[in-house]
Design a protein around this motif. Structure first.
Motif, PDB file in Angstrom:
ATOM      1  N   TRP A 382       0.828  -1.195   0.000  1.00  0.00           N
ATOM      2  CA  TRP A 382       0.000   0.000   0.000  1.00  0.00           C
ATOM      3  C   TRP A 382       0.866   1.250   0.000  1.00  0.00           C
ATOM      4  CZ3 TRP A 382      -0.667   4.186   3.209  1.00  0.00           C
ATOM      5  CH2 TRP A 382      -1.697   5.045   2.802  1.00  0.00           C
ATOM      6  N   ARG A 383       1.940   1.235   0.791  1.00  0.00           N
ATOM      7  CA  ARG A 383       2.783   2.421   0.903  1.00  0.00           C
ATOM      8  C   ARG A 383       3.432   2.743  -0.446  1.00  0.00           C
ATOM      9  NH1 ARG A 383       4.305   6.153   3.959  1.00  0.00           N
ATOM     10  NH2 ARG A 383       6.307   7.141   3.588  1.00  0.00           N
ATOM     11  N   SER A 384       3.873   1.728  -1.134  1.00  0.00           N
ATOM     12  CA  SER A 384       4.524   1.970  -2.414  1.00  0.00           C
ATOM     13  C   SER A 384       3.507   2.516  -3.419  1.00  0.00           C
ATOM     14  CB  SER A 384       5.203   0.686  -2.852  1.00  0.00           C
ATOM     15  OG  SER A 384       4.960   0.425  -4.191  1.00  0.00           O
ATOM     16  N   ALA A 385       2.297   1.976  -3.397  1.00  0.00           N
ATOM     17  CA  ALA A 385       1.243   2.495  -4.275  1.00  0.00           C
ATOM     18  C   ALA A 385       0.929   3.950  -3.918  1.00  0.00           C
ATOM     19  CB  ALA A 385      -0.007   1.639  -4.149  1.00  0.00           C
ATOM     20  N   PHE A 386       0.956   4.234  -2.624  1.00  0.00           N
ATOM     21  CA  PHE A 386       0.633   5.558  -2.097  1.00  0.00           C
ATOM     22  C   PHE A 386       1.588   6.606  -2.680  1.00  0.00           C
ATOM     23  CE2 PHE A 386       1.537   8.467   1.631  1.00  0.00           C
ATOM     24  CZ  PHE A 386       0.317   9.113   1.669  1.00  0.00           C
ATOM     25  N   LEU A 387       2.878   6.308  -2.673  1.00  0.00           N
ATOM     26  CA  LEU A 387       3.859   7.269  -3.150  1.00  0.00           C
ATOM     27  C   LEU A 387       3.838   7.407  -4.667  1.00  0.00           C
ATOM     28  CD1 LEU A 387       6.808   6.478  -0.727  1.00  0.00           C
ATOM     29  CD2 LEU A 387       5.309   8.497  -0.733  1.00  0.00           C
ATOM     30  N   ARG A 388       3.370   6.374  -5.328  1.00  0.00           N
ATOM     31  CA  ARG A 388       3.320   6.358  -6.781  1.00  0.00           C
ATOM     32  C   ARG A 388       2.064   7.080  -7.301  1.00  0.00           C
ATOM     33  NH1 ARG A 388       6.352   6.473 -10.691  1.00  0.00           N
ATOM     34  NH2 ARG A 388       5.772   5.377 -12.593  1.00  0.00           N
ATOM     35  N   MET A 389       1.084   7.252  -6.427  1.00  0.00           N
ATOM     36  CA  MET A 389      -0.236   7.744  -6.850  1.00  0.00           C
ATOM     37  C   MET A 389      -0.227   9.048  -7.648  1.00  0.00           C
ATOM     38  SD  MET A 389      -3.087   6.992  -3.964  1.00  0.00           S
ATOM     39  CE  MET A 389      -2.842   5.357  -3.324  1.00  0.00           C
ATOM     40  N   PRO A 390       0.529  10.065  -7.201  1.00  0.00           N
ATOM     41  CA  PRO A 390       0.476  11.315  -7.965  1.00  0.00           C
ATOM     42  C   PRO A 390       0.937  11.142  -9.416  1.00  0.00           C
ATOM     43  CG  PRO A 390       1.467  11.666  -5.813  1.00  0.00           C
ATOM     44  CD  PRO A 390       1.337  10.188  -5.985  1.00  0.00           C
ATOM     45  N   TYR A 391       1.903  10.237  -9.650  1.00  0.00           N
ATOM     46  CA  TYR A 391       2.330   9.996 -11.032  1.00  0.00           C
ATOM     47  C   TYR A 391       1.209   9.329 -11.834  1.00  0.00           C
ATOM     48  CZ  TYR A 391       7.123  11.075  -9.538  1.00  0.00           C
ATOM     49  OH  TYR A 391       8.245  11.694  -9.065  1.00  0.00           O
ATOM     50  N   LEU A 392       0.497   8.415 -11.186  1.00  0.00           N
ATOM     51  CA  LEU A 392      -0.637   7.764 -11.858  1.00  0.00           C
ATOM     52  C   LEU A 392      -1.734   8.788 -12.143  1.00  0.00           C
ATOM     53  CD1 LEU A 392      -0.840   4.456  -9.792  1.00  0.00           C
ATOM     54  CD2 LEU A 392      -0.159   4.690 -12.194  1.00  0.00           C
ATOM     55  N   ARG A 393      -1.939   9.673 -11.174  1.00  0.00           N
ATOM     56  CA  ARG A 393      -2.949  10.715 -11.379  1.00  0.00           C
ATOM     57  C   ARG A 393      -2.622  11.525 -12.637  1.00  0.00           C
ATOM     58  NH1 ARG A 393      -3.548  16.022  -9.137  1.00  0.00           N
ATOM     59  NH2 ARG A 393      -1.400  16.106  -9.866  1.00  0.00           N
ATOM     60  N   ASP A 394      -1.356  11.889 -12.804  1.00  0.00           N
ATOM     61  CA  ASP A 394      -0.940  12.642 -13.995  1.00  0.00           C
ATOM     62  C   ASP A 394      -1.179  11.842 -15.274  1.00  0.00           C
ATOM     63  OD1 ASP A 394      -0.152  14.671 -12.365  1.00  0.00           O
ATOM     64  OD2 ASP A 394       2.008  14.415 -12.696  1.00  0.00           O
ATOM     65  N   ALA A 395      -0.892  10.539 -15.191  1.00  0.00           N
ATOM     66  CA  ALA A 395      -1.106   9.689 -16.371  1.00  0.00           C
ATOM     67  C   ALA A 395      -2.598   9.630 -16.705  1.00  0.00           C
ATOM     68  CB  ALA A 395      -0.550   8.290 -16.113  1.00  0.00           C
ATOM     69  N   LEU A 396      -3.423   9.506 -15.663  1.00  0.00           N
ATOM     70  CA  LEU A 396      -4.882   9.508 -15.895  1.00  0.00           C
ATOM     71  C   LEU A 396      -5.308  10.837 -16.504  1.00  0.00           C
ATOM     72  CD1 LEU A 396      -6.106   7.724 -12.632  1.00  0.00           C
ATOM     73  CD2 LEU A 396      -6.116   6.793 -14.966  1.00  0.00           C
ATOM     74  N   ALA A 397      -4.709  11.914 -16.014  1.00  0.00           N
ATOM     75  CA  ALA A 397      -5.042  13.232 -16.564  1.00  0.00           C
ATOM     76  C   ALA A 397      -4.733  13.264 -18.065  1.00  0.00           C
ATOM     77  CB  ALA A 397      -4.252  14.320 -15.836  1.00  0.00           C
ATOM     78  N   ARG A 398      -3.611  12.698 -18.430  1.00  0.00           N
ATOM     79  CA  ARG A 398      -3.251  12.695 -19.857  1.00  0.00           C
ATOM     80  C   ARG A 398      -4.214  11.834 -20.672  1.00  0.00           C
ATOM     81  NH1 ARG A 398       2.637  11.365 -21.183  1.00  0.00           N
ATOM     82  NH2 ARG A 398       1.903  12.181 -23.201  1.00  0.00           N
ATOM     83  N   MET A 399      -4.884  10.875 -20.010  1.00  0.00           N
ATOM     84  CA  MET A 399      -5.877  10.031 -20.699  1.00  0.00           C
ATOM     85  C   MET A 399      -7.287  10.611 -20.560  1.00  0.00           C
ATOM     86  SD  MET A 399      -3.786   7.949 -21.967  1.00  0.00           S
ATOM     87  CE  MET A 399      -4.989   6.944 -22.852  1.00  0.00           C
ATOM     88  N   SER A 400      -7.346  11.876 -20.155  1.00  0.00           N
ATOM     89  CA  SER A 400      -8.628  12.576 -19.978  1.00  0.00           C
ATOM     90  C   SER A 400      -9.556  11.892 -18.985  1.00  0.00           C
ATOM     91  CB  SER A 400      -9.338  12.773 -21.329  1.00  0.00           C
ATOM     92  OG  SER A 400      -8.529  13.578 -22.163  1.00  0.00           O
ATOM     93  N   VAL A 401      -8.977  11.187 -18.042  1.00  0.00           N
ATOM     94  CA  VAL A 401      -9.762  10.653 -16.932  1.00  0.00           C
ATOM     95  C   VAL A 401      -9.793  11.720 -15.837  1.00  0.00           C
ATOM     96  CG1 VAL A 401      -9.879   8.865 -15.153  1.00  0.00           C
ATOM     97  CG2 VAL A 401      -9.161   8.272 -17.484  1.00  0.00           C
ATOM     98  N   VAL A 402     -10.968  12.027 -15.352  1.00  0.00           N
ATOM     99  CA  VAL A 402     -11.094  13.036 -14.293  1.00  0.00           C
ATOM    100  C   VAL A 402     -10.823  12.376 -12.952  1.00  0.00           C
ATOM    101  CG1 VAL A 402     -12.651  14.662 -13.144  1.00  0.00           C
ATOM    102  CG2 VAL A 402     -12.785  14.339 -15.625  1.00  0.00           C
TER     103      VAL A 402
END
Lengths: 556, 556
Positions: A382-402
């Motif tokens: 969970w902790r590793s996913a937690f720290l990675r989350m903002p990068y995933l959020r940016d990737a989702l943003a690039r895929m037009s996912v809100v």
């Protein structure tokens, strides 16, 4: 820091450079191919990622403000500096940056190397009618570092990152004097040789500064007890336009309202925090953690309430609801997961963990894994996913996912209703706004004897070009819900500009008058972060000019 | 409350009545014979006690303010009401009362029975230019409830004791909504049926109110962790002259500077606290305490530092220096005594006490007694002496013995120097001022990971008629010392009027400007407790009228 020269996915700059548009460093961002693969997991996401504009191609506004010669060596109007200081890291910030919209870019980025530089900048800005936006590392997700007004002659971003030193350590009192611009890893590296740690680890740890934490009342490592950075402050040093505000180094005091508490959470509107004496911890030698699974979320909530009221003060006590747990890959369908952690510099902690697990079992929880010193896989996952989350959020943003995260706090008596109402109503709102079925997940990040701090994550496929508008609608609905439920608009993300509608309704009116009056007293020219927390032009801010005190004969 | 009709030692009123001039109830005060016997223990004390004036014999000033008809049923100008509301309970207050000096008596004592009454009183007072001194139970030892200015048309003491109800209990969140005028025993009695307790037990517990604790940031039962009442506050409701300030009930929040923290410690200058949601505890079922003796005070200090940094959070951790321990009758000559206590509502605490005792032993301490559930005689002896102390102080006052208690806090690195310097220098000052050898003793009442809160007691024979002047000199010297040593002027006794010289130097200047501006915004007529904390006529209070914000064209 690595020396790798592997190019980042797109945009300019070397791989370990900070991203100008998104989270963290360029080399950690997801590649175009990874973005596309991620998008495939979200039905309705775009097929291809939004491209990342190159800085040289950005249409930056004309520079309106030229540095005075004395400050010129500290100032930069280089396109990359201006572009990277235009926004914080909210979803709407990332989307606007991806769209190449940098119309709100500061005229200059100024990087003081001494406190005197900070004073000089404020003096010049007041004189020149230039707005000053204090900037730590730009991780604000509430519009805290973005200038939106336009009545000034210009705006400078006051980047404090060069003030990054631990200046003094008092090992006897376990405290250190630290400059405000120090990033989390930098200040921890300077404390480590002494066996000490600030132990404040927000999700933004790598890319946020002590000064930013203090100005925004950041939430940190500890899930109980010392949850906010506020509790770790011994004294503050703040440069205000009318002088330096330095409080005494004190372990406790009852002399009038706390001076520090006025500046904690002032978000750069009352002064610029330049350094602080911070309370430190010895590095923990004993740690134990465990994961507990619950079939029923509300039973898990009751377990967490029991833990929070037990006086056992676990360092970690994160409750993930079924959606959150599934997303993090730490549970089966429908299960909620409680991650518990205890730590001590002095004594074994296993007995305490055993007591905590007994409380969890009493409420229907099943301990799944756990043990001393991070032997707990689910917690690590969970902790590793937690720290990675903002990068995933940016990737989702690039895929037009809100995506939107918002967090709050309420008392235990209202927590179940809050959880159900926010999830239920927001799921509807997401459908209305995006036309798609989104997810609304929740975790508790911090817990108190009288209530939890729930943190919600909304994910839904958006429509290319309308992402920001959709986000705004969802954000607005979330703020309305929290207000109606009597919960705070923010537990630790701060107010900035994005939370103003909720904050303005939540803040008691007399306190608004007092804060506005304090603002006028400390920042008479109104140059500091205009629009954050209080609006100098709003009636509440201006109606507090009393008549009686203008007449000295009536003063008692 | 007993029904006994045994007459008190002197003065008027029935035995369980509150003393109009001194601490507590009339029946608990020492008799003339007891005062004389006590005086014999202090070489140089007077031979006979000062007589206690009868209220009817007092030369009360003319009543300048007549109540408006709507408020008349709430107001009293009865001599006993006016006399008993003239002062708090500082040494200089008691001495002036004994001298029959009640020239500062309020014109009226007003006792609101509803919050609307409070609003009505403030509205009327602003209109009529009458100062309002909020009054809980009058236990201030810093001149917090005594009106000293004379520019107003009059002054009323706003006695909140009729607002004494627990209005609501949330057992799930463990919190209660309590009216500000509730005395300690009264609110605890209302919470007891629910198995809950506020567990805030200042020395003044019986004769002080929730509102007073909140307004003065009182220090309470817990020697570590939740030391000040501040930490127990969930939300406040405050009647200010410009409206009601009510904060949300929240377990935690990061939405701007904390509204509650502006009113905590505002000492009646910004508004009148009428009620608060307070965080409660379950009544502890497991308790253990122990007494540890040290030959060397500085070794004991090191032991306490280790305890404070251990994360074990004892509920009690009082360190008595040799003089203090001897006075309380709990140690041999030259020994220091550490009283440790642990408690829990949930789990046995013996293991924790064992760990604490191990730390004490590591630093040269010798555990003397102790055990579960108050089996510790020395701790009991000390506690009973502790609660009796204010009555003894009054008796000493009647024997013209000068006594002064003052308390502070500093970081551990400076604690040994503070202890030695204050004791050494103040012993000299006492000799210079009184011509006699006095005692200067010290105990630590609260401890933090980064420093202790030392509490000093000065006792010296005074000269009849010069007691107040002598006290003032000693107090002034103590404030100078604390200032020079960088320690706070008060850890939990508040500022009031007596600590103003120290507070004015300690408070950062920009914060003074902000507080003055907040005062003007909330109390435009300047009627609330004038002279406490801030002086409306001082330059710092008036210099903060900025020019720039008067001109709307410059507002961004």
């Amino acid at each position: 820091m690595t020396d790798s020269s592997t190019p980042g996915p797109s945009g300019s700059g070397s791989p370990t450079d900070r991203s100008w548009w998104g989270w963290g460093t360029v080399d950690q961002a997801l590649s175009d191919a990874e973005c596309t693969a991620l998008g495939k997991l979200i039905p309705g996401a775009a097929d291809t990622p939004l491209p990342v504009p190159d800085v040289p191609a950005l249409a930056l506004p004309k520079v309106r403000v030229r540095p005075p010669s004395a400050l010129a060596p500290l100032m930069s109007s280089a396109p990359r500096d201006r572009a990277s200081h235009t926004y914080g890291k909210a979803y709407r910030d990332v989307l606007r940056a991806l769209a190449g919209d940098v119309s709100a870019a500061p005229d200059q980025v100024v990087r003081p190397r001494t406190e005197q530089h900070v004073i000089d900048v404020l003096d010049w800005a007041a004189e020149a009618d230039v707005a000053v936006v204090p900037y730590g590392a730009g991780s604000s997700v509430v519009g805290g570092v973005e200038y939106r007004a336009d009545a000034r002659h210009g705006v400078v971003s006051l980047d404090l990152s060069a003030l990054d030193q631990v200046l003094e350590i008092d090992r006897v009192s376990r405290a250190a004097r630290i400059q405000a611009g120090a990033l989390g890893p930098d200040l921890e590296a300077q404390l480590r040789p002494y066996g000490l740690t600030l132990r404040h680890f927000p999700q933004s740890f790598e890319f946020s500064t002590l000064g930013g934490w203090l100005a925004t009342r950041a939430g940190g490592h500890y899930a109980t007890l010392f949850t906010h950075i506020d509790d770790l402050v011994e004294s503050l040093r703040v440069v205000t336009p009318v002088g330096i505000n330095e409080s005494l180094r004190l372990p406790g005091s009852g002399a009038g309202p706390s001076p520090d508490r006025l500046f904690l959470g002032s978000e750069g509107t009352l002064g610029v925090i330049t350094e602080a004496w911070m309370r430190l911890q010895e590095r923990p030698r004993h740690k134990a953690s465990a994961t507990v699974v619950f079939d029923d979320f509300h039973a898990a909530v009751e377990a967490v309430r029991a833990v929070s009221q037990s006086g056992l003060h676990p360092a970690n006590c994160r409750l993930l609801d079924p959606g959150e747990a599934a997303l993090a890959g730490v549970a089966q369908d429908g299960e909620s997961v409680l991650v518990l952690g205890v730590e001590s510099a002095h004594a074994p902690v296993d007995a305490r963990l055993t007591e905590l697990l007994a409380l969890a079992r009493d409420h229907g929880g099943t301990p799944m894994s756990g043990g001393p010193d991070g032997g707990d896989t689910a917690a690590r996952t969970w902790r590793s996913a937690f720290l990675r989350m903002p990068y995933l959020r940016d990737a989702l943003a690039r895929m037009s996912v809100v995506t939107e995260t918002f967090e709050t706090a309420c008392t235990w008596d209202r927590a179940p209703e809050l959880y159900e109402t926010v999830r239920g109503r927001l799921t509807e709102v997401v459908r209305e706004v995006t036309g798609a079925v989104g997810t609304v997940n929740c975790r508790f990040t911090h817990v108190y004897a009288d209530g939890p701090a729930p943190y919600f994550t909304v994910i839904a496929p958006g429509r290319r070009g309308a992402e920001v508008a959709m986000w705004d609608e969802i954000k607005s609905a979330a703020m309305d819900l929290l207000h109606d439920l009597g919960a705070t608009v923010t537990h630790h993300h701060a107010v900035g500009r994005d939370h103003r509608p909720g904050y303005d309704r939540q803040r008691p009116e007399p306190f608004a008058l007092a804060l506005g009056a304090a603002k006028r007293a400390l920042d008479p020219a109104g140059i500091l972060n205009p629009g954050v927390l209080i609006d100098p032009t709003a009636p509440a801010f201006n109606d507090s000019k009393p008549a009686a005190f203008s007449d000295p004969t009536t003063v008692g």
